[in-house]
Design a protein around this motif. Structure first.
Motif, mmCIF file in Angstrom:
data_model
loop_
_atom_site.group_PDB
_atom_site.id
_atom_site.type_symbol
_atom_site.label_atom_id
_atom_site.label_comp_id
_atom_site.label_asym_id
_atom_site.label_seq_id
_atom_site.Cartn_x
_atom_site.Cartn_y
_atom_site.Cartn_z
ATOM 1 N N ALA B 57 -6.711 -74.580 17.946
ATOM 2 C CA ALA B 57 -5.317 -74.351 17.550
ATOM 3 C C ALA B 57 -5.242 -73.583 16.230
ATOM 4 C CB ALA B 57 -4.582 -75.682 17.430
ATOM 5 N N LEU B 58 -6.199 -73.782 15.373
ATOM 6 C CA LEU B 58 -6.159 -73.111 14.069
ATOM 7 C C LEU B 58 -6.990 -71.836 14.034
ATOM 8 C CD1 LEU B 58 -6.322 -76.213 11.740
ATOM 9 C CD2 LEU B 58 -4.469 -74.523 11.840
ATOM 10 N N LYS B 61 -5.761 -69.020 17.256
ATOM 11 C CA LYS B 61 -4.376 -68.574 17.320
ATOM 12 C C LYS B 61 -4.186 -67.203 16.665
ATOM 13 C CE LYS B 61 -1.344 -70.397 14.292
ATOM 14 N NZ LYS B 61 -1.020 -69.537 13.120
ATOM 15 N N PHE B 142 2.769 -72.205 -4.313
ATOM 16 C CA PHE B 142 3.059 -71.335 -3.172
ATOM 17 C C PHE B 142 3.383 -69.888 -3.545
ATOM 18 C CE2 PHE B 142 3.036 -74.318 0.462
ATOM 19 C CZ PHE B 142 2.823 -75.497 -0.236
ATOM 20 N N ASP B 152 4.744 -68.127 4.744
ATOM 21 C CA ASP B 152 4.647 -69.589 4.680
ATOM 22 C C ASP B 152 3.814 -70.142 5.834
ATOM 23 O OD1 ASP B 152 6.032 -69.622 2.354
ATOM 24 O OD2 ASP B 152 7.866 -70.499 3.152
ATOM 25 N N GLU B 153 3.905 -69.497 6.984
ATOM 26 C CA GLU B 153 3.071 -69.953 8.115
ATOM 27 C C GLU B 153 1.584 -69.681 7.840
ATOM 28 O OE1 GLU B 153 4.144 -71.858 10.621
ATOM 29 O OE2 GLU B 153 6.099 -71.786 9.611
ATOM 30 N N ASP B 154 1.304 -68.562 7.196
ATOM 31 C CA ASP B 154 -0.095 -68.298 6.810
ATOM 32 C C ASP B 154 -0.592 -69.379 5.851
ATOM 33 O OD1 ASP B 154 0.084 -65.915 8.241
ATOM 34 O OD2 ASP B 154 0.461 -64.680 6.459
ATOM 35 N N ILE B 155 0.286 -69.793 4.932
ATOM 36 C CA ILE B 155 -0.129 -70.810 3.955
ATOM 37 C C ILE B 155 -0.414 -72.133 4.662
ATOM 38 C CG2 ILE B 155 0.539 -72.055 1.861
ATOM 39 C CD1 ILE B 155 2.264 -69.652 1.075
ATOM 40 N N TRP B 156 0.416 -72.461 5.652
ATOM 41 C CA TRP B 156 0.101 -73.654 6.473
ATOM 42 C C TRP B 156 -1.298 -73.509 7.067
ATOM 43 C CZ3 TRP B 156 3.671 -77.574 8.887
ATOM 44 C CH2 TRP B 156 3.046 -78.356 9.864
ATOM 45 N N ASP B 157 -1.572 -72.311 7.614
ATOM 46 C CA ASP B 157 -2.892 -72.099 8.223
ATOM 47 C C ASP B 157 -4.023 -72.322 7.217
ATOM 48 O OD1 ASP B 157 -1.801 -71.484 10.693
ATOM 49 O OD2 ASP B 157 -1.867 -69.322 10.389
ATOM 50 N N GLY B 159 -4.009 -74.089 4.457
ATOM 51 C CA GLY B 159 -4.129 -75.501 4.122
ATOM 52 C C GLY B 159 -4.653 -76.331 5.277
ATOM 53 N N ALA B 160 -4.219 -76.000 6.487
ATOM 54 C CA ALA B 160 -4.619 -76.799 7.649
ATOM 55 C C ALA B 160 -6.097 -76.593 7.968
ATOM 56 C CB ALA B 160 -3.742 -76.456 8.846
ATOM 57 N N ALA B 163 -7.903 -78.645 5.580
ATOM 58 C CA ALA B 163 -7.740 -80.062 5.935
ATOM 59 C C ALA B 163 -8.622 -80.431 7.127
ATOM 60 C CB ALA B 163 -6.270 -80.352 6.244
#
Lengths: 192, 192, 192, 192, 192, 192
Positions: B57-58, B61, B142, B152-157, B159-160, B163
């Motif tokens: 998923a990460l 994608k 951020f 912001d979606e790239d930043i989620w990526d 961080g995820a 994680a």
């Protein structure tokens, strides 16, 4: 007015894929509300599915760890990682499973001073090493757990729960996930 | 004689559920060998499925992060967590995606001194904060990333991925996962 | 175009004092290229001479430590200090001396998980204490090494190599010393 | 059967000096029970008197800090010091003064994610620097607090409360002081 | 009876090579006694020569740093490394060079609170970063020093002195080097 | 011109309440000067009284710890907290009580290398755990002290002195308390 429950957009239930809606409906039925971890992580459906599959694989399976022991691991390691959502939400679940209104706050602050058995203490010491210093794990960390009756598969469970919440704590901190108000009081007042 | 590739029993391919065997067969076709992360984690099929679903998923994608950027995040955070398997295996993948035989060793030791663009450097600084100090993340972390063109979606990526490998590094350290010998040389010698 | 190999001016070989030129010529003959540590530190001839005298006094002397063991100490402590030049350059030398293409990457990331004998592991544990916590050394740190066959003079060697690279790592980080491209592949492919 | 409330002998109320008995009687009247910090520290009457004099000098005085702000400082720094007694007992007092059943758990886990004003956040950042890194305080730490309306005397109060609980947290950890069960629920349920 | 001045054998002056004897004779003439660093490190003549060559190259050379500034760097970084010999011996030298009986104790405990100019404070902040976190040095660390009048060569000197005493502190901790009693009082009482 | 002795206003002796003036007069008579801790903390009379009551309760009482041992605890923990005032002022008192001009500098830098008995070393190890890691104290920390002849009340004293100076160090760092010049030389020169 409530602060937002995530730094990221929070989907509306009706816009989510059917399987995710169903999963959320079930937890809502059981808990009486939708824990924010479900609705905030649903912003990314594929990651949502993987996360809750992982969660269920470790927390709903049979095995040598009681449900309360698994929640203790979550609360202790999330406290060490300063993850507000996980300490408060899983603290509630721990109180319920352990039928103990005091244990979650004790474990969250300092497990060494909580009302724990030597077995539970050894379990949390290992879990915190996985959470904070996994690079230093060696063969010598395993025999003390076996002496407390943990099988090798139980030890995998302890380590894997600590590892999963290493992920979960970081995601919650990344998106600034807010615990539902309901969690704070759950399990604190004995039902009469 | 080789040291074991896991502290836990390693299943035989033929004993695994069909879907897991199929997943492993595909990666073997592509890589030419079975990376040990697949066969060692298959000891727990349900966790195996969740882990690789999360991974795909990460990492498979679409999105604003290049494949090489994603692998950089893995190598840098796994270096900080002293995870031998992930540094060596994903170092190989990074060399291949980046078409750069030097970059993985540089990033694993100290990203600040690697041959990186300012964008990549900002990305890794954020990823390491998620990996090591996620409790200290605030809104001020951020905007610098947005200035480098990350959505912001790239930043989620970013961080995820940090994680997910917080989990992965801890699992590899828990079971003492050994990298395949093949990884060490992959991507180091230009094909002629 | 290559990034610079130092934050400071890099002298031309022909401008250097005769003895330094000669020292560099010899290493070039042996290695086939001039390692950047020589040419970048030559910016300061007096410090250059002292550094390489120290280096030779510890690494070329006879004694109870094998050449590979000495390089292991360098790679492990330089990894802990995140010194890119020393991990990559001495990683190459370690591979050659140990005739082992895998060992350097293993030791650089996490010596606890490397293919080491108990003697080597005890040696690196002591070396890392010197590198990171020398203030906490006490008499109790010495007997475990003696049990693995290290003499007191060997223990001085272990500690002194860790101490010299405490200096070397800091100098490399100070001047942003870049490893030569040649080091990355050295010792990885068996000669046929 | 309850675990002991101290590692040290706990005096009987009737054996204590008159002034200490009187002090304890008053707090009991107000709170409805005797908080364990009073009865356990009374093992040492002279230190008891000094401690509570200090406590009252900082917490009962007039000044620019509200009562809730003072308790926030205690809860945040005691969380950082992993002091079970102070987090749980002062968490209760904070909930009452702030008339907010959520704030104490939030501040105890991670003040950065609590429902705080910028003024409160700046106050806690300073308090935690006093608690954890007071050696690094410099003149530059003061102007940001003044910008939030804190006078220099208020800043003394912030720092001195953090300093007093540096002592208090260590004493509670030394004697293994146990919080009264009553604290866990105080201030969580709005009175109807 | 005095405790030993080293964990290792201490050579007799008359058994040492001529050049080392001569070097020691000169320092004895100047200081009035033989500082223990000379006689304890002389156990290893080749390392002795390299160490003092390095020392002289940095501390006796001309350059933009005053003699007192160089000793400040040694005292501050040795304090951070908890090296008893270097703090006490170089503290004495600092008092003499700075003609200031207070400065060494101040710098050893906490340079931020010592009677220093902004230039000296910036110098020590950089030196401590080299001593404790050299991996994190970046280009942005240099301009603040240039603003205080340090040339790039001066910055090399600051960093190199911190790096040399990273070695020296570790050697002193390794061999448990004991400072001479004479150092404690030197430079404390103004000569009349 | 002297730097200020506090970041906060320093009261004039004649403006202070009678009891505080009297307390200061007595210490001045005994020491020959007014230690700055008295006059700077007198800015807050109520806190002043509580602080010195606490101080006297622990340092002037009878008990199993010698006066020199109590001062050692202060110097060692204040060194770890980098508190300039306490290291320098209590270092002087330690030299006087121990009749040893060397011991304070040794203990301030690194107690492990000071001229101490095994009893004193065990005492300081415990004191530093209280100062730096009190959350990790467990029942297993107490028996080693008892073996060195410390009673449980002595152990309370050790821990409580470390706790009081946790407060004191933070206050001194908060107000930038400057040690009197007199302390630096006190106890260094034997009286003839």
């Amino acid at each position: 007015m409530q602060p937002p429950i995530s730094r990221y957009p929070v989907p509306r239930l009706e816009d989510l894929p059917q399987d995710i809606r169903e999963r959320i409906r079930k937890v809502q039925e059981k808990a009486g509300f939708v824990p924010n971890v479900f609705i905030t992580l649903a912003h990314r459906p594929a990651e949502f599915r993987a996360f809750f599959d992982y969660h269920d694989a470790l927390l709903l399976k049979d095995g040598g760890l009681s449900k309360a022991e698994r929640e203790m691991i979550i609360v202790a390691t999330s406290g060490a990682n300063q993850c507000q959502y996980c300490v408060i939400a899983h603290g509630a679940i721990l109180r319920i499973y352990a039928k103990n209104p005091l244990i979650a706050d004790q474990v969250a602050v300092n497990y060494r001073k909580a009302d724990l058995s030597p077995r539970e203490r050894a379990m949390l010491e290992f879990a915190l090493k996985v959470a904070l210093d996994s690079h230093a794990l060696t063969d010598t960390d395993f025999p003390p757990l076996r002496e407390h009756g943990f099988s090798d598969e139980d030890i995998w469970d302890i380590g894997a729960i600590a590892a999963l919440f290493a992920l979960s704590n970081r995601m919650a901190n990344l998106i600034n996930m807010r615990p539902n108000d309901e969690f704070y009081l759950l399990g604190r007042v004995p039902k009469s």
